[in-house]
Scaffold this active site. Structure first.
Site, PDB file in Angstrom:
ATOM      1  N   SER A 181       0.830  -1.203   0.000  1.00  0.00           N
ATOM      2  CA  SER A 181       0.000   0.000   0.000  1.00  0.00           C
ATOM      3  C   SER A 181       0.868   1.258   0.000  1.00  0.00           C
ATOM      4  CB  SER A 181      -0.901   0.015   1.239  1.00  0.00           C
ATOM      5  OG  SER A 181      -1.570   1.258   1.363  1.00  0.00           O
ATOM      6  N   TYR A 196      -1.717   5.869  -5.528  1.00  0.00           N
ATOM      7  CA  TYR A 196      -2.677   6.937  -5.752  1.00  0.00           C
ATOM      8  C   TYR A 196      -1.911   8.054  -6.460  1.00  0.00           C
ATOM      9  CZ  TYR A 196      -5.590   4.824  -2.037  1.00  0.00           C
ATOM     10  OH  TYR A 196      -6.337   3.967  -1.257  1.00  0.00           O
ATOM     11  N   THR A 218      -4.877   2.777  -8.066  1.00  0.00           N
ATOM     12  CA  THR A 218      -6.209   2.793  -7.460  1.00  0.00           C
ATOM     13  C   THR A 218      -6.981   3.992  -8.005  1.00  0.00           C
ATOM     14  OG1 THR A 218      -5.545   1.625  -5.465  1.00  0.00           O
ATOM     15  CG2 THR A 218      -7.477   3.033  -5.293  1.00  0.00           C
ATOM     16  N   LYS A 224      -7.077  -0.622 -10.451  1.00  0.00           N
ATOM     17  CA  LYS A 224      -7.872  -1.233  -9.392  1.00  0.00           C
ATOM     18  C   LYS A 224      -9.009  -0.302  -8.985  1.00  0.00           C
ATOM     19  CE  LYS A 224      -7.434  -3.073  -4.665  1.00  0.00           C
ATOM     20  NZ  LYS A 224      -8.262  -2.080  -3.933  1.00  0.00           N
ATOM     21  N   HIS A 252     -13.069  -1.235  -3.174  1.00  0.00           N
ATOM     22  CA  HIS A 252     -12.213  -0.754  -2.076  1.00  0.00           C
ATOM     23  C   HIS A 252     -12.578  -1.429  -0.758  1.00  0.00           C
ATOM     24  CE1 HIS A 252      -9.224   2.641  -1.828  1.00  0.00           C
ATOM     25  NE2 HIS A 252      -9.284   2.313  -0.546  1.00  0.00           N
TER      26      HIS A 252
END
Length: 343
Positions: free
Chosen positions: A104, A126, A152, A216, A240
């Site tokens: 992440s 991100y 994402t 994603k 999510h």
């Protein structure tokens, strides 16, 4: 309580209630959070018989990785809320299970330290309004040995997490930070969700890195087609984990239309609600090339560190192989939609 929920119950017993809710909770009334699991509960299997001899072979090719089983650890933030060793322990468990960890961007351990565990890694991104900083983060991930970037795209604004609001949990405890949000100068940045982000971000990212790029957060088949048209290397069907738009479609319900839209041009992964080997089998039969698991890995981490993570992944792969044998399948490619029914 079903066996698949037992690790969650045990993790609740050992974690600070505030931290448990931060990891377990979803957005709003948590309809989508529970809906992801409910979608699997509605399905039943219609197995084939007398399919001949053969040992199940779960090996799977994904962008940048060959896996022993079609299971990828989903990107989840803040592992040090679950265990003091955080993402390092997660990486050690994933490496022991010969799996793949998606790091992440909001990890509480730097990607370089996670890579030192020897685990195969993807990196979740991100895209930030500061594109230079974003490019630096991507370069760090690439230098650390990450094998793909998972972009994402389902967070133009932050989801409303009622459990966190109730606890007034608005920041990490002292001593914990999001280590991948450091710039070249060592200064920490705040994560910015960008409502202006568009498909041009995919082209920008592909021009920034030589790594494969997966998108994603796709639920709509039209977006799946657009993703392929923009040159992505994979699509992850995800809401999510129920942490963004409450009331969004369960990922398993969204999967078949996305698979049809992609039409085999790139791999499709399913993220959300997978709690057992049978769940994984259902997703694979409905067209997923692999599944992602998030919270179950966190519960294993909370209970036993790296050993707990390995146990979760080994148990899931073993249960998938067992279910495949009972369903008359030797490899994931043998799993077809006719094996799954809604009675």
């Amino acid at each position: 309580m079903t066996p698949s929920r037992e690790p969650e119950r045990r993790a609740r017993d050992v974690l600070d209630p505030v931290h448990f809710d931060a990891l377990a909770g979803g957005a709003g009334d948590e309809r989508t959070l529970t809906g992801n699991e409910d979608a699997f509960a509605r399905r039943r299997l219609r197995p084939r018989v007398l399919r001949g001899p053969g040992t199940p072979d779960l090996s799977t090719h994904l962008p940048g990785a060959r896996l022993a089983a079609p299971v990828v650890v989903a990107p989840t933030a803040f592992h040090r809320l679950a265990h003091r060793a955080g993402e390092v322990a997660t990486g050690e468990g994933v490496a022991a299970a010969h799996g793949l960890l998606t790091v992440s961007m909001m990890a509480t351990t730097a990607v370089e330290d996670i890579a030192a565990t020897g685990a195969a890694l993807w990196f979740q991104l991100y895209v930030q309004p500061d594109r230079a900083f974003t490019a630096d983060v991507v370069a760090r991930a690439e230098a650390a040995g990450c094998r793909a970037i998972v972009l994402t795209v389902d967070s133009p604004v932050r989801g409303r997490h009622v459990r966190d609001e109730r606890h007034r949990f608005t920041d990490l405890p002292a001593g914990l930070v999001c280590e991948n949000m450091r710039g070249r100068d060592g200064r920490l940045r705040d994560l910015v969700v960008d409502p202006d982000l568009g498909w041009d971000a995919v082209a920008w990212l592909r021009g920034t890195t030589s790594l494969p790029v997966l998108v994603k957060g796709v639920l709509h088949p039209a977006d799946a087609r657009l993703a392929v048209e923009h040159g992505v290397d994979g699509v992850v069907v995800s809401n999510h984990g129920g942490r963004q738009l409450d009331g969004a479609l369960a990922t398993l319900d969204a999967l078949p239309a996305v698979v049809d839209a992609v039409a085999g041009r790139v791999p499709v992964l399913l993220d959300g609600g997978v709690r057992s080997g049978v769940d994984a089998l259902v997703a694979l039969a409905l067209g997923a090339d692999a599944v992602m698991v998030g919270r179950p890995v966190l519960w294993g981490l909370a209970l036993s560190g790296a050993d707990g993570v390995r146990a979760v992944l080994d148990d899931l792969a073993g249960a998938l192989a067992h279910a495949m044998a009972l369903a008359g399948a030797h490899r994931p490619a043998d799993l077809t939609p006719d094996l799954v029914v809604v009675p």
